[in-house]
Scaffold this active site. Structure first.
Site, PDB file in Angstrom:
ATOM      1  N   ARG A  75       0.868  -1.177   0.000  1.00 33.26           N
ATOM      2  CA  ARG A  75       0.000   0.000   0.000  1.00 33.26           C
ATOM      3  C   ARG A  75       0.904   1.227   0.000  1.00 33.26           C
ATOM      4  O   ARG A  75       2.125   1.126   0.143  1.00 33.26           O
ATOM      5  CB  ARG A  75      -1.013  -0.003   1.160  1.00 33.26           C
ATOM      6  CG  ARG A  75      -0.629  -0.627   2.451  1.00 33.26           C
ATOM      7  CD  ARG A  75       0.467   0.058   3.210  1.00 33.26           C
ATOM      8  NE  ARG A  75       0.212   1.477   3.398  1.00 33.26           N
ATOM      9  CZ  ARG A  75       1.123   2.380   3.638  1.00 33.26           C
ATOM     10  NH1 ARG A  75       2.416   2.052   3.720  1.00 33.26           N
ATOM     11  NH2 ARG A  75       0.826   3.655   3.785  1.00 33.26           N
ATOM     12  N   GLY A  76       0.282   2.416  -0.125  1.00 31.99           N
ATOM     13  CA  GLY A  76       1.065   3.642  -0.275  1.00 31.99           C
ATOM     14  C   GLY A  76       1.170   3.942  -1.772  1.00 31.99           C
ATOM     15  O   GLY A  76       1.471   3.037  -2.569  1.00 31.99           O
ATOM     16  N   GLN A 224      -2.033   2.498  10.002  1.00 29.94           N
ATOM     17  CA  GLN A 224      -0.736   2.595   9.311  1.00 29.94           C
ATOM     18  C   GLN A 224       0.272   3.406  10.127  1.00 29.94           C
ATOM     19  O   GLN A 224       1.474   3.176  10.047  1.00 29.94           O
ATOM     20  CB  GLN A 224      -0.903   3.244   7.930  1.00 29.94           C
ATOM     21  CG  GLN A 224      -1.605   2.382   6.901  1.00 29.94           C
ATOM     22  CD  GLN A 224      -3.092   2.644   6.850  1.00 29.94           C
ATOM     23  OE1 GLN A 224      -3.703   2.995   7.862  1.00 29.94           O
ATOM     24  NE2 GLN A 224      -3.710   2.472   5.695  1.00 29.94           N
ATOM     25  N   ASP A 265      -1.839  10.947  -2.049  1.00 32.52           N
ATOM     26  CA  ASP A 265      -2.238   9.935  -3.042  1.00 32.52           C
ATOM     27  C   ASP A 265      -2.546  10.566  -4.392  1.00 32.52           C
ATOM     28  O   ASP A 265      -2.473   9.913  -5.425  1.00 32.52           O
ATOM     29  CB  ASP A 265      -3.440   9.145  -2.532  1.00 32.52           C
ATOM     30  CG  ASP A 265      -2.982   8.186  -1.456  1.00 32.52           C
ATOM     31  OD1 ASP A 265      -2.857   8.628  -0.296  1.00 32.52           O
ATOM     32  OD2 ASP A 265      -2.689   7.025  -1.772  1.00 32.52           O
ATOM     33  N   LYS A 276      -4.659   9.935   3.150  1.00 35.14           N
ATOM     34  CA  LYS A 276      -5.371   9.048   4.067  1.00 35.14           C
ATOM     35  C   LYS A 276      -6.439   9.772   4.879  1.00 35.14           C
ATOM     36  O   LYS A 276      -6.227  10.901   5.332  1.00 35.14           O
ATOM     37  CB  LYS A 276      -4.334   8.395   4.993  1.00 35.14           C
ATOM     38  CG  LYS A 276      -4.851   7.462   6.053  1.00 35.14           C
ATOM     39  CD  LYS A 276      -5.749   6.390   5.514  1.00 35.14           C
ATOM     40  CE  LYS A 276      -5.160   5.601   4.371  1.00 35.14           C
ATOM     41  NZ  LYS A 276      -6.172   4.789   3.642  1.00 35.14           N
TER      42      LYS A 276
END
Ligand SMILES: CSC[C@@H](O)[C@@H](O)C(=O)COP(=O)(O)O
Length: 380
Positions: A75-76, A224, A265, A276
């Site tokens: 993820r990321g 996270q 993102d 996020k």
């Protein structure tokens, strides 16, 4: 499970704690995703299990990579772009046929990867870049196609590490020696090719000899911040402490936070930033308390085709991520049966709340459509 290129899907091979890649491009003791020598396997650290279980998995099929992206083993934003590029390399390894057959199968693999997660534009960016290589080498022999795609995917990976280091150096100049820096989610080595974006700024400040203390907001629902940011900074010897998301306001009010740095993102043309869920709240609080709020992201996260934050697709994930808490491989329900939960995975921070965006192309500060456009590559 469907399979690109035919054949029986190969089950995931579980590996242990040590990094199975001899020379990871991340340049670190751990990485989110790497293409193994020979270009037939991708290795990933299963981030859902951290910090309790450090397990690398080796994938040989694009379906496994697509599944790892949607289930957030990887993820990321930059890391999922890199993983998707590596997924296409695996797909190419199964295609023996003509140019037409190759193009058709690669398109199927591209579609599969493209629909895994909608918000981070790095995914589409990496797939678009790979598609240009696919078109260029489609007429070559199968082995040459795999090698060319492997080289392009590795270039995407190493360019991302270089971008992280470049933006890190720019951002570090605005981090005061002795500062306490709040970050949200994980925008570190685990979320990128290596080094990190927001955490790259922190690493660069540390490498420049500054003493930095990091507060990592836990980042509900998938934690996270508590699990990943704390894990990688602690491993790196950087002072890190976790606070719950609900503590941010009180810590700011008490003067315990000097500045905020987060990743992104997608950055829209007007400078609005999707990151996020929870980031927008942190930015509002920072504004109220007069605390600088900065963003670090590579140019592959900037989407000039997207006019504003209102046009950014926000991923809606399953209710179970909110109704249950996962620890390692076990899961506990924390809500009563029959109660619905909401799970938008990202929110949008308006550009007005952002002091600076650090990219490998330079800094946009204050972040506006004009300062962002000045960093854009000039048209040929
Ligand atoms: C350098 S990573 C930047 C962002 O991708 C990061 O802050 C983030 O929001 C990640 O979300 P995730 O849902 O964990 O993929």
């Amino acid at each position: 499970m469907s399979s690109i290129g035919g054949g029986t899907p190969i089950p995931t091979l579980k590996t242990g704690r040590a990094h199975p890649h001899p020379e990871p491009l991340s340049g670190s003791l751990f990485s989110a995703a790497e293409l193994m020598p020979g270009d037939r396997h991708v290795v990933m650290l299963d981030q859902r299990l951290l910090p309790r279980i450090e397990r690398y998995e080796i994938f040989s099929r694009v379906e496994q990579v697509a599944d790892a992206i949607s289930t957030m083993k990887v993820r990321g934003a930059p890391a999922i772009g890199i993983a998707a590029a590596y997924g296409l390399v695996l797909a190419a390894g199964f295609i023996e046929g003509s140019r037409e057959r190759f193009l058709e199968s690669m398109q199927t693999a591209d579609k599969l990867l493209r629909r895994t997660r909608p918000t981070a534009v790095n995914l589409a960016w990496a797939l678009d870049r790979m598609a240009r290589t696919v078109a260029r080498i489609a007429g070559e022999a199968p082995i040459q196609r795999v090698l060319a795609l492997g080289a392009e995917a590795r270039a995407i990976h190493s360019e991302d590490v270089a971008a992280c280091r470049a933006m890190g150096a720019l951002g570090a100049a605005n981090v005061r020696d002795g500062a306490t820096v709040l970050t949200h989610c994980n925008a570190g080595a685990l979320a990128t090719g290596g080094y990190g974006t927001a955490l790259g700024v922190i690493r660069a400040a540390r490498d420049a000899g500054k003493k930095i203390r990091v507060l990592s907001a836990e980042t509900r629902p998938l934690l996270q911040g508590a699990r990943l940011t704390a894990w990688e900074l602690h491993k790196d010897g950087i002072q890190v402490e976790t606070i719950t998301d609900s503590m941010v306001a009180s810590f700011m009010a008490r003067g315990l936070i000097d500045q905020v740095i987060v990743g992104a993102d997608r950055v829209a043309r007007n400078g609005d930033v999707a990151n996020k869920i929870g980031t927008y709240g942190v930015a509002c609080l920072a504004q109220l308390h007069g605390i600088p709020f900065d963003v670090a992201a590579p140019w592959s996260t900037v989407d000039l085709a997207c006019p504003s934050g209102a046009d950014i697709p926000i991923e809606q994930r399953g209710e179970r991520e909110v109704s249950h808490v996962s620890i390692g491989e076990s899961e506990v329900q924390i809500m009563p049966d029959g109660v619905r939960a909401h799970n938008p995975s990202f929110d949008v921070t308006p550009f007005r709340l952002i002091r600076a965006l650090y990219t490998e192309r330079g800094t946009a500060s204050p972040l506006t459509a004009e300062t962002l456009a000045r960093l854009a590559p000039s048209l040929p």
